[in-house]
Motif scaffolding. Structure first.
Motif, PDB file in Angstrom:
ATOM      1  N   GLY A 142      16.184 -28.315  33.507  1.00 13.28           N
ATOM      2  CA  GLY A 142      15.456 -27.122  33.920  1.00 13.28           C
ATOM      3  C   GLY A 142      16.205 -26.338  34.967  1.00 13.28           C
ATOM      4  N   LYS A 143      15.523 -25.355  35.532  1.00 14.47           N
ATOM      5  CA  LYS A 143      16.106 -24.561  36.608  1.00 14.47           C
ATOM      6  C   LYS A 143      16.438 -25.485  37.777  1.00 14.47           C
ATOM      7  CE  LYS A 143      11.675 -23.405  38.767  1.00 14.47           C
ATOM      8  NZ  LYS A 143      10.759 -22.321  39.161  1.00 14.47           N
ATOM      9  N   SER A 144      17.206 -24.978  38.729  1.00 19.39           N
ATOM     10  CA  SER A 144      17.588 -25.825  39.849  1.00 19.39           C
ATOM     11  C   SER A 144      17.570 -25.018  41.142  1.00 19.39           C
ATOM     12  CB  SER A 144      18.985 -26.420  39.609  1.00 19.39           C
ATOM     13  OG  SER A 144      19.977 -25.439  39.805  1.00 19.39           O
ATOM     14  N   GLY A 204      21.930 -19.053  33.036  1.00 23.65           N
ATOM     15  CA  GLY A 204      21.037 -19.292  34.155  1.00 23.65           C
ATOM     16  C   GLY A 204      20.611 -17.963  34.740  1.00 23.65           C
ATOM     17  N   VAL A 205      19.370 -17.891  35.204  1.00 23.30           N
ATOM     18  CA  VAL A 205      18.792 -16.620  35.643  1.00 23.30           C
ATOM     19  C   VAL A 205      18.237 -16.756  37.053  1.00 23.30           C
ATOM     20  CG1 VAL A 205      17.125 -14.798  35.086  1.00 23.30           C
ATOM     21  CG2 VAL A 205      18.173 -16.142  33.247  1.00 23.30           C
ATOM     22  N   SER A 230      17.867 -20.301  39.443  1.00 24.50           N
ATOM     23  CA  SER A 230      16.647 -20.726  40.126  1.00 24.50           C
ATOM     24  C   SER A 230      15.367 -20.252  39.452  1.00 24.50           C
ATOM     25  CB  SER A 230      16.668 -20.228  41.577  1.00 24.50           C
ATOM     26  OG  SER A 230      16.743 -18.803  41.607  1.00 24.50           O
ATOM     27  N   VAL A 231      15.457 -19.385  38.426  1.00 28.14           N
ATOM     28  CA  VAL A 231      14.265 -18.877  37.743  1.00 28.14           C
ATOM     29  C   VAL A 231      14.072 -19.539  36.384  1.00 28.14           C
ATOM     30  CG1 VAL A 231      13.183 -16.838  36.698  1.00 28.14           C
ATOM     31  CG2 VAL A 231      14.276 -16.663  38.943  1.00 28.14           C
ATOM     32  N   LYS A 232      15.117 -19.565  35.573  1.00 31.63           N
ATOM     33  CA  LYS A 232      15.026 -20.149  34.231  1.00 31.63           C
ATOM     34  C   LYS A 232      16.434 -20.342  33.680  1.00 31.63           C
ATOM     35  CE  LYS A 232      14.388 -15.531  32.221  1.00 31.63           C
ATOM     36  NZ  LYS A 232      13.579 -14.694  31.323  1.00 31.63           N
ATOM     37  N   ILE A 244      15.180 -26.161  29.135  1.00 34.07           N
ATOM     38  CA  ILE A 244      15.775 -26.465  27.836  1.00 34.07           C
ATOM     39  C   ILE A 244      15.198 -27.779  27.316  1.00 34.07           C
ATOM     40  CG2 ILE A 244      17.903 -27.009  26.614  1.00 34.07           C
ATOM     41  CD1 ILE A 244      19.394 -25.240  28.594  1.00 34.07           C
ATOM     42  N   PHE A 245      14.743 -27.749  26.058  1.00 34.33           N
ATOM     43  CA  PHE A 245      14.211 -28.929  25.390  1.00 34.33           C
ATOM     44  C   PHE A 245      15.034 -29.224  24.140  1.00 34.33           C
ATOM     45  CE2 PHE A 245      10.749 -27.719  28.066  1.00 34.33           C
ATOM     46  CZ  PHE A 245       9.995 -28.866  28.291  1.00 34.33           C
TER      47      PHE A 245
END
Length: 328
Positions: free
Chosen positions: A203-205, A233-234, A211-213, A184-185
């Motif tokens: 970002g992902k974590s 979250g994906v 953990s993907v996006k 995310i921006f």
């Protein structure tokens, strides 16, 4: 009670949390609110946005998948934000000279009111997926200033007011396909056309569910604690992606700074209408009605790219849960 900055929506949909339920978000007992084949030549409505309208009524912009497989944006009105009367066809977008510039496809809209103007932000076709922005005051004419973002980009979400005189938008730069990455921006603009001063937000974590996006969901909710953001979250599995709903709190004066972020998901696919559909195992938030007087929140989310569903929480309960499981 945490102070929420916003309007009073006393007649928005609401159900109390079921007795014994121990999660921060609970589902509407009559989900889905919009099911399959809701209109002639429309097979599915999902990933859609709702906002207050006039005289206690509600307005929405909907991702309508037509029977040829191409998504378009429809609008609709409702007395109760549950039962909708939809437009006869897709929204027509014009430029400032009145020329028809309607996109070849349009999906995943957000609907944000700033002052007296409604802003529709969606994934548009600009030689690939990009961010479209159009404004309306009457839901009769819809005007765009042009293409503010290059491809490839998705999940454009405007803040509900200017910050330091600037429009702010969250986006998720990506690629042209089923993106296997994405952070995310934050971008800013004076005029909704020229966007810059881009900042990375998060970002992902390492948490499995994101953990993907990730990507912004509902328009951020302004509270005395900061901007409350619901996002998706994906993660990846043997059978494909799974989309869950998470939450974070952004700094009120500089929303590029994350001050709290929940390591747990708040909602994940569990019901049949979320696990089974055109794209299985998806809960995808796009809009939230917030009553500032009671801190009640009603979140509209897409379920399995097939249905529109509804869930509930409160500002206080969500922020308490974020802080309890804070990953910052």
């Amino acid at each position: 009670m945490i102070k929420t900055i916003g309007t009073t929506i006393s007649n928005m949909p609401w159900e109390e949390k079921p007795a014994g339920y121990n999660r921060p978000i609970w589902r509407y007992s009559k989900n889905p609110v919009i099911g399959r084949n809701p209109l002639p030549n429309v097979t599915r409505i999902f990933n859609s946005a709702v906002a207050p309208w006039k005289d206690g009524k509600f307005v929405g912009v909907f991702r309508a998948e037509t029977c040829n497989g191409i998504p378009y944006l429809y609008y609709g009105f409702s007395d109760d934000a549950l039962n909708w009367k939809f437009s006869d066809g897709a929204i027509k977008i014009t430029d400032e000279k009145g020329n028809d510039v309607s996109p070849n496809y349009a999906y995943d809209p957000r609907l944000i009111k700033i002052d007296d103007t409604y802003h529709i932000v969606w994934c548009t076709d600009f030689h690939g997926a990009s961010i479209g922005i159009a404004t309306t005051k009457d839901f009769k004419t819809f005007t765009t200033k042009g293409n503010g973002f290059l491809p490839f980009n998705r999940n454009g979400v405007l803040f509900p007011r200017k910050v330091d005189g600037k429009y702010l938008m969250l986006t998720r730069p990506s690629d042209s396909g089923h993106t296997p990455f994405g952070d995310i921006f934050l971008s800013e603009s004076d005029d909704l056309l020229h966007w810059g001063n881009h900042k990375w937000v998060m970002g992902k974590s390492k948490e499995w569910w994101q953990s993907v996006k990730i990507g912004a969901g509902c328009a951020p909710i302004e509270t005395e604690e900061g901007w409350l953001l619901f996002y998706h979250g994906v993660t990846g599995t043997c059978s494909g992606f799974i989309y869950s709903i998470g939450a974070a709190i952004l700094d009120k004066n500089d929303p590029s700074k994350v001050i709290h972020r929940c390591q747990n998901f708040l909602l994940t696919p569990e019901e049949e209408y979320e696990e089974r559909g055109f794209v299985p195992s998806v809960v995808f938030p796009c809009a939230a009605l917030v009553d500032a007087a009671t801190n009640r929140i009603a979140i509209y989310y897409g379920a399995a790219d097939t249905n529109t569903a509804l869930c509930f929480t409160t500002v206080d309960e969500t922020i308490a849960y974020i802080k309890k499981y804070d990953m910052m």
